[in-house]
Design a protein around this motif. Structure first.
Motif, PDB file in Angstrom:
ATOM      1  N   ASN A 270       7.388  -8.376 -10.235  1.00 30.33           N
ATOM      2  CA  ASN A 270       8.097  -9.510  -9.647  1.00 30.33           C
ATOM      3  C   ASN A 270       8.511  -9.226  -8.207  1.00 30.33           C
ATOM      4  N   GLU A 271       8.547  -7.939  -7.855  1.00 31.32           N
ATOM      5  CA  GLU A 271       8.950  -7.541  -6.495  1.00 31.32           C
ATOM      6  C   GLU A 271       7.742  -7.257  -5.610  1.00 31.32           C
ATOM      7  N   ALA A 272       6.543  -7.564  -6.097  1.00 27.64           N
ATOM      8  CA  ALA A 272       5.317  -7.161  -5.387  1.00 27.64           C
ATOM      9  C   ALA A 272       5.208  -7.782  -4.006  1.00 27.64           C
ATOM     10  N   ASP A 273       5.593  -9.048  -3.853  1.00 28.06           N
ATOM     11  CA  ASP A 273       5.476  -9.681  -2.532  1.00 28.06           C
ATOM     12  C   ASP A 273       6.363  -8.987  -1.508  1.00 28.06           C
ATOM     13  N   ASP A 274       7.603  -8.682  -1.909  1.00 27.56           N
ATOM     14  CA  ASP A 274       8.498  -8.002  -0.976  1.00 27.56           C
ATOM     15  C   ASP A 274       7.996  -6.598  -0.655  1.00 27.56           C
ATOM     16  N   ILE A 275       7.523  -5.903  -1.669  1.00 23.88           N
ATOM     17  CA  ILE A 275       7.055  -4.525  -1.460  1.00 23.88           C
ATOM     18  C   ILE A 275       5.835  -4.518  -0.549  1.00 23.88           C
ATOM     19  N   SER A 276       4.892  -5.426  -0.798  1.00 28.30           N
ATOM     20  CA  SER A 276       3.686  -5.447   0.036  1.00 28.30           C
ATOM     21  C   SER A 276       3.986  -5.936   1.441  1.00 28.30           C
ATOM     22  N   GLY A 277       4.963  -6.858   1.574  1.00 27.64           N
ATOM     23  CA  GLY A 277       5.236  -7.436   2.884  1.00 27.64           C
ATOM     24  C   GLY A 277       6.205  -6.653   3.729  1.00 27.64           C
ATOM     25  N   THR A 278       7.238  -6.077   3.107  1.00 27.12           N
ATOM     26  CA  THR A 278       8.298  -5.423   3.876  1.00 27.12           C
ATOM     27  C   THR A 278       8.478  -3.946   3.548  1.00 27.12           C
ATOM     28  N   GLY A 279       7.847  -3.485   2.469  1.00 26.45           N
ATOM     29  CA  GLY A 279       8.036  -2.094   2.074  1.00 26.45           C
ATOM     30  C   GLY A 279       9.376  -1.845   1.428  1.00 26.45           C
TER      31      GLY A 279
ATOM     32  N   ALA B  46       4.983   7.208 -12.634  1.00 23.72           N
ATOM     33  CA  ALA B  46       3.878   7.591 -11.753  1.00 23.72           C
ATOM     34  C   ALA B  46       2.566   6.970 -12.234  1.00 23.72           C
ATOM     35  N   ASP B  47       2.366   6.915 -13.550  1.00 23.00           N
ATOM     36  CA  ASP B  47       1.170   6.265 -14.096  1.00 23.00           C
ATOM     37  C   ASP B  47       1.164   4.781 -13.765  1.00 23.00           C
ATOM     38  N   PHE B  48       2.303   4.140 -13.975  1.00 21.21           N
ATOM     39  CA  PHE B  48       2.401   2.711 -13.673  1.00 21.21           C
ATOM     40  C   PHE B  48       2.114   2.458 -12.196  1.00 21.21           C
ATOM     41  N   ALA B  49       2.742   3.219 -11.310  1.00 24.83           N
ATOM     42  CA  ALA B  49       2.575   3.008  -9.871  1.00 24.83           C
ATOM     43  C   ALA B  49       1.121   3.193  -9.451  1.00 24.83           C
ATOM     44  N   ARG B  50       0.480   4.222  -9.961  1.00 20.11           N
ATOM     45  CA  ARG B  50      -0.917   4.465  -9.612  1.00 20.11           C
ATOM     46  C   ARG B  50      -1.814   3.335 -10.120  1.00 20.11           C
ATOM     47  N   ASP B  51      -1.608   2.922 -11.368  1.00 23.52           N
ATOM     48  CA  ASP B  51      -2.498   1.939 -11.987  1.00 23.52           C
ATOM     49  C   ASP B  51      -2.296   0.535 -11.433  1.00 23.52           C
ATOM     50  N   HIS B  52      -1.126   0.265 -10.834  1.00 20.39           N
ATOM     51  CA  HIS B  52      -0.841  -1.071 -10.317  1.00 20.39           C
ATOM     52  C   HIS B  52      -0.718  -1.076  -8.799  1.00 20.39           C
ATOM     53  N   ALA B  53      -1.217  -0.051  -8.147  1.00 20.63           N
ATOM     54  CA  ALA B  53      -1.063   0.047  -6.691  1.00 20.63           C
ATOM     55  C   ALA B  53      -1.597  -1.184  -5.975  1.00 20.63           C
ATOM     56  N   ALA B  54      -2.693  -1.735  -6.449  1.00 22.51           N
ATOM     57  CA  ALA B  54      -3.294  -2.891  -5.771  1.00 22.51           C
ATOM     58  C   ALA B  54      -2.360  -4.098  -5.749  1.00 22.51           C
ATOM     59  N   ALA B  55      -1.536  -4.235  -6.787  1.00 20.81           N
ATOM     60  CA  ALA B  55      -0.624  -5.371  -6.851  1.00 20.81           C
ATOM     61  C   ALA B  55       0.449  -5.310  -5.777  1.00 20.81           C
ATOM     62  N   PHE B  56       0.716  -4.112  -5.258  1.00 15.31           N
ATOM     63  CA  PHE B  56       1.761  -3.936  -4.254  1.00 15.31           C
ATOM     64  C   PHE B  56       1.188  -3.766  -2.849  1.00 15.31           C
ATOM     65  N   THR B  57      -0.077  -4.091  -2.692  1.00 12.59           N
ATOM     66  CA  THR B  57      -0.757  -3.896  -1.414  1.00 12.59           C
ATOM     67  C   THR B  57      -1.265  -5.234  -0.901  1.00 12.59           C
ATOM     68  N   ARG B  58      -0.853  -5.601   0.299  1.00 15.86           N
ATOM     69  CA  ARG B  58      -1.305  -6.857   0.890  1.00 15.86           C
ATOM     70  C   ARG B  58      -2.740  -6.687   1.390  1.00 15.86           C
ATOM     71  N   CYS B  59      -3.592  -7.643   1.080  1.00 13.75           N
ATOM     72  CA  CYS B  59      -5.006  -7.551   1.490  1.00 13.75           C
ATOM     73  C   CYS B  59      -5.131  -7.646   3.012  1.00 13.75           C
TER      74      CYS B  59
ATOM     75  N   ALA C 127      11.089   3.881  -6.239  1.00 11.24           N
ATOM     76  CA  ALA C 127      10.608   3.718  -4.863  1.00 11.24           C
ATOM     77  C   ALA C 127       9.820   4.940  -4.403  1.00 11.24           C
ATOM     78  N   ARG C 128      10.285   6.142  -4.771  1.00 11.05           N
ATOM     79  CA  ARG C 128       9.550   7.360  -4.395  1.00 11.05           C
ATOM     80  C   ARG C 128       8.170   7.380  -5.027  1.00 11.05           C
ATOM     81  N   GLN C 129       8.081   6.994  -6.282  1.00 11.74           N
ATOM     82  CA  GLN C 129       6.791   7.010  -6.957  1.00 11.74           C
ATOM     83  C   GLN C 129       5.853   5.943  -6.398  1.00 11.74           C
TER      84      GLN C 129
END
Length: 291
Positions: free
Chosen positions: A147-156, A278-291, A209-211
């Protein structure tokens, strides 16, 4: 002979993961949806789709007919106990053998949030239903971070009203695989059991956030905010007030230490450790990355 499993809440996060976990298993999947328009993608999982609504008992008999096992997931709403009641009524009428119900960690009559108290009512009714039953009670979902993916991808950054609360958050995929394990086992094996599902360790959102930073290769920061700030943001997004109140109650409970624990249930059911953040963050990295 294959058993027929009815999946309620079929388009939701947990039920979708459950159908993925049951892919290739010797079961006949049936998915309950509120409207035919929601059936897209379900048939690709070889699920028979039946239209019905847990708000309306008259719509349910076709969905439950010939079913042996029900995965019972009700929406978080003031009508949740009614929805559960309607599903149990339809299940008894159809001769269903087993209910596997998704509840919440800490469900009790004195839980510090309305969701926990409402789930406690439905848990007890399920226990008294006369059918075999198993209840799964997961803690906070790692997938809530999406649910926080837009903010994370846009603002970090991402903002929650959780202060430095430690929570034994759990990956939805582990919840689904535990549910699949129960459904695929003999109906007597897990009858009468309630499993509280957590991740391997309590986490603060600074650690989350670190992961995420490690997985994404850039700095991600958690910015705690007040209840009022989060409430205003959610209401601004159009989230119903009842749901906003429920989320705030959960946050306050977590800040008080309510989620600072783990259990061995996932490991016991799956014979492996639960997924880490760490598994979750790695497997869902694309969701938190703006194209």
């Amino acid at each position: 002979m294959s058993r027929t499993v009815l999946v309620t809440g079929a388009t939701g996060t947990v039920s979708t993961a459950l159908m993925n976990a049951l892919e290739g298993a010797d079961v006949d999947l049936r998915a309950l949806v509120r409207a035919e328009s929601k059936a897209d993608g379900l048939r690709e999982r070889n699920a028979a789709v039946v239209v019905g609504d847990l708000d309306d008992t008259r719509s349910l008999p076709p969905a439950f007919e010939g079913v042996q096992d029900v995965w019972l997931l009700t929406p978080n709403s003031p009508r949740a106990p009614e929805n559960n009641m309607n599903a149990l009524w339809a299940a008894r009428q159809a001769g269903v053998e087993r209910i596997v119900r998704l509840s919440v960690a800490g469900a009790a009559h004195d839980a510090p949030n309305r969701s926990g108290r409402l789930h406690a009512l439905s848990d007890r009714e399920t226990e008294w239903s006369g059918m075999r039953w198993t209840i799964l009670r997961p803690l906070w979902f790692m997938q809530n971070l999406l649910n926080e993916a837009d903010d994370i991808s846009g603002t970090g950054t991402f903002s929650l009203n959780m202060a430095s609360a430690p929570i034994g958050m759990v990956d939805v995929r582990d919840i689904a695989e535990c549910a699949a394990r129960v459904l695929l086992d003999d109906p007597d094996r897990h009858h009468g059991e309630t499993y509280t599902l957590t991740g391997p360790r309590p986490l603060t959102f600074d650690e989350v956030a670190r992961q995420l930073s490690l997985a994404l290769g850039r700095s991600i920061a958690y910015l705690p905010v007040s209840d009022d700030a989060k409430r205003g943001a959610l209401l601004g997004y159009g989230v119903p007030k009842w749901t906003v109140d429920m989320i705030e109650e959960y946050a306050q409970a977590y800040v008080s230490g309510w989620g600072d624990f783990t259990t061995d249930s996932v490991a016991d059911l799956l014979c492996r450790p639960p997924r880490d953040i760490a598994d979750f963050a790695r497997d869902h990295a694309a969701a938190f990355t703006r194209c």
